[in-house]
Every structure is written in structure tokens, then in C-alpha cells.
Write a protein that holds these residues in place. Structure first.
Motif, short mmCIF file in Angstrom:
data_model
loop_
_atom_site.label_atom_id
_atom_site.label_comp_id
_atom_site.label_asym_id
_atom_site.label_seq_id
_atom_site.Cartn_x
_atom_site.Cartn_y
_atom_site.Cartn_z
N CYS A 126 24.60 15.74 -38.70
CA CYS A 126 25.12 16.61 -39.75
C CYS A 126 24.53 18.02 -39.66
O CYS A 126 25.21 19.00 -39.97
CB CYS A 126 24.84 16.01 -41.12
SG CYS A 126 25.82 14.54 -41.50
N SER A 127 23.27 18.11 -39.24
CA SER A 127 22.67 19.44 -39.11
C SER A 127 23.33 20.23 -37.99
O SER A 127 23.50 21.45 -38.08
CB SER A 127 21.16 19.31 -38.84
OG SER A 127 20.90 18.80 -37.54
N ILE A 128 23.74 19.53 -36.93
CA ILE A 128 24.47 20.19 -35.84
C ILE A 128 25.81 20.72 -36.37
O ILE A 128 26.23 21.84 -36.04
CB ILE A 128 24.70 19.21 -34.67
CG1 ILE A 128 23.38 18.81 -34.03
CG2 ILE A 128 25.62 19.84 -33.62
CD1 ILE A 128 23.53 17.79 -32.93
N GLN A 129 26.46 19.92 -37.19
CA GLN A 129 27.75 20.33 -37.76
C GLN A 129 27.58 21.55 -38.66
O GLN A 129 28.36 22.50 -38.59
CB GLN A 129 28.37 19.17 -38.54
CG GLN A 129 29.74 19.48 -39.13
CD GLN A 129 30.39 18.25 -39.72
OE1 GLN A 129 30.35 17.18 -39.13
NE2 GLN A 129 31.00 18.39 -40.87
N PRO A 140 31.10 32.41 -45.29
CA PRO A 140 30.16 31.30 -45.07
C PRO A 140 30.46 30.11 -45.98
O PRO A 140 30.87 30.28 -47.14
CB PRO A 140 28.80 31.91 -45.39
CG PRO A 140 29.10 33.07 -46.28
CD PRO A 140 30.42 33.59 -45.85
N TYR A 141 30.27 28.91 -45.45
CA TYR A 141 30.46 27.68 -46.23
C TYR A 141 29.70 26.56 -45.54
O TYR A 141 29.18 26.73 -44.43
CB TYR A 141 31.95 27.32 -46.32
CG TYR A 141 32.46 26.47 -45.18
CD1 TYR A 141 32.90 25.16 -45.40
CD2 TYR A 141 32.49 26.95 -43.87
CE1 TYR A 141 33.36 24.38 -44.35
CE2 TYR A 141 32.95 26.18 -42.83
CZ TYR A 141 33.39 24.89 -43.06
OH TYR A 141 33.83 24.11 -42.03
N THR A 142 29.64 25.40 -46.20
CA THR A 142 29.07 24.21 -45.57
C THR A 142 30.06 23.07 -45.73
O THR A 142 30.69 22.93 -46.77
CB THR A 142 27.72 23.81 -46.21
OG1 THR A 142 27.91 23.65 -47.62
CG2 THR A 142 26.66 24.86 -45.94
N SER A 143 30.17 22.26 -44.69
CA SER A 143 31.13 21.16 -44.70
C SER A 143 30.49 19.82 -45.05
O SER A 143 31.19 18.81 -45.16
CB SER A 143 31.81 21.04 -43.32
OG SER A 143 30.85 20.80 -42.31
#
Length: 235
Positions: A126-129, A140-143
Motif C-alpha cells: 500500500c505504501s508503494i501505491q 494530490p490525493y491518496t487512494s
């Protein structure tokens, strides 16, 4: 008419890609929480809170149970920064292949595999994603988590209302769409875990495979256009 998509954005920043990744993010949070001891593999804030509680209660087994995913997540961010610096256009292909491999292995791990191994692997993935897919239509956003997206959504909607800014309205609706699909992914994850257990994570492999094909198709298209432009200049 309001159009949430942006045709000028790179493929990895398009809304449809962000929505697909948000579904996976919600799915994996539900999956790790339900299958592996209530650990949040995506949002490390929850793990940090539980880490502090375990330390105060002198529960050192659970302390390391929460610490290891945090370390794995941190290492994944560092590795992503390194790869972003030294890899070219193939970066996103290698990221998706890595995610598919990790989840495929997790799906078929023996039942006696320590939970912390699995949660650390998911946290790393998940950190790679997060480190790779950082923007949606230029913002900017987080998935894999929603707190930042919710703040950005409300901030954009406030600007849209106070300044009558259509761009801010579109941006706010994009963030809300990401949050909605994250919740949908979490719901799907809970249902699939109830139906199929740990192998339900193969659904995420399928979604990543679709995304991988889209990225490859986009890279081929870009290289073809560059070659056509180069040929036209050389003539």
C-alpha cells in the motif's frame, strides 16, 4: 454540464484510475482488518494509536504486532522514492507487477503464517501505491485512506460556494468520488471475505491486472506518437 474527468491528465492521474485504486484501497483495509487481527494495513494512524496503547499496557507482543506494519510502510515509501528517481516510464508497470505478485502470494499463504508477516506485506504494498499514484487530475490525493481526501473535498467545496468557482466544485466532487469508491471497496472487501476468506484478495489482483494493461496500452500509444513525430521531423 460538469465533467469530472480530465482528458489532458496522464493516465496514472485520470479519475477512473484513481477510482479503481480507491476500490482496491478500501478492499485491502477491510481485508486486513477482518482477516489479520484488526490491523489497518493502509492507514498507519490507527496502528500508531494501538501501538501507544499496547506500550502503556505493557502488551509487548501486540506492540510489535503494530510496529512491524508501520516499519514496512515506511520502507515502502523510501523504496518508491528511490525508484521514482532512477526508473523511467516503466515505473508504474513495475509497481503494479510488484503489487500483483505480493497479493497473489498472500492469497495462498498457509493458515499458520504469522499474521504480522501478511500485514507487513500489505502495508509495504500500500505504501508503494501511495508513493506512486499521488495525484488525480493534477491534484494530490491518496487512494488507500480518506482523511486527507475528505479535508481536500470540503476545502474545495467551500471555495466553490464562497467564490462561485466551478473548478473548485469539480475538484471537490472528484475527491468525494474517491471517498465513495473507497467505501464501496471496503464493503466489497467485507462481503468477499465472508464468502471466500483469504483468497478473496485475488479480486485485487484482477483489478491491478486491468490497470496494468491500461498503463501498458497508454505507454505504447505515447511511444507511437513520439515515433510519428520524430519521423515527421526527420522528413
Amino acid at each position: 454540464m460538469i465533467h469530472l474527468t480530465d482528458k489532458n491528465s496522464p493516465l496514472h492521474e485520470k479519475l477512473e484510475i484513481g477510482l479503481l485504486l480507491a476500490v482496491v484501497g478500501g478492499f485491502l483495509d477491510a481485508y486486513s482488518f477482518l482477516c489479520y487481527g484488526g490491523v489497518f494495513a493502509n492507514a498507519q494512524t490507527g496502528n500508531m494509536v494501538l501501538l501507544g496503547v499496547s506500550l502503556i499496557n505493557a502488551d509487548y507482543i501486540n506492540f510489535f504486532h503494530y510496529l512491524i506494519p508501520i516499519i514496512a510502510f515506511s520502507f515502502g515509501i523510501l523504496m518508491t522514492e528511490y525508484l521514482l528517481k532512477y526508473l523511467s516510464g516503466s515505473f508504474y508497470i513495475w509497481v503494479l507487477i510488484t503489487e500483483i505478485i505480493i497479493l497473489f502470494i498472500i492469497a495462498f499463504l498457509p493458515d499458520n503464517t504469522p499474521q504480522v508477516v501478511v500485514t507487513a506485506a500489505i502495508s509495504f504494498m500500500c505504501s508503494i501505491q501511495i508513493g506512486s499514484f499521488r495525484k488525480i487530475c493534477g491534484a494530490p490525493y491518496t487512494s488507500t485512506m480518506c482523511t486527507g481526501n475528505l479535508r481536500s473535498a470540503m476545502g474545495s467545496l467551500f471555495l466553490a460556494i464562497s467564490n462561485k468557482d466551478s473548478h473548485s466544485l469539480i475538484q471537490g466532487l472528484r475527491y468525494l468520488s474517491i471517498i465513495l469508491f473507497f467505501c464501496i471497496g471496503a464493503a466489497i472487501g467485507a462481503i468477499c471475505v465472508n464468502w471466500w476468506g483469504k483468497i478473496s484478495v485475488l479480486l485485487c489482483c484482477l483489478l491491478f491486472s486491468i490497470l496494468l494493461l491500461l498503463i501498458i496500452r497508454d505507454l505504447i500509444y505515447i511511444k507511437r506518437k513520439q515515433q510519428q513525430l520524430s519521423d515527421a521531423i526527420n522528413k
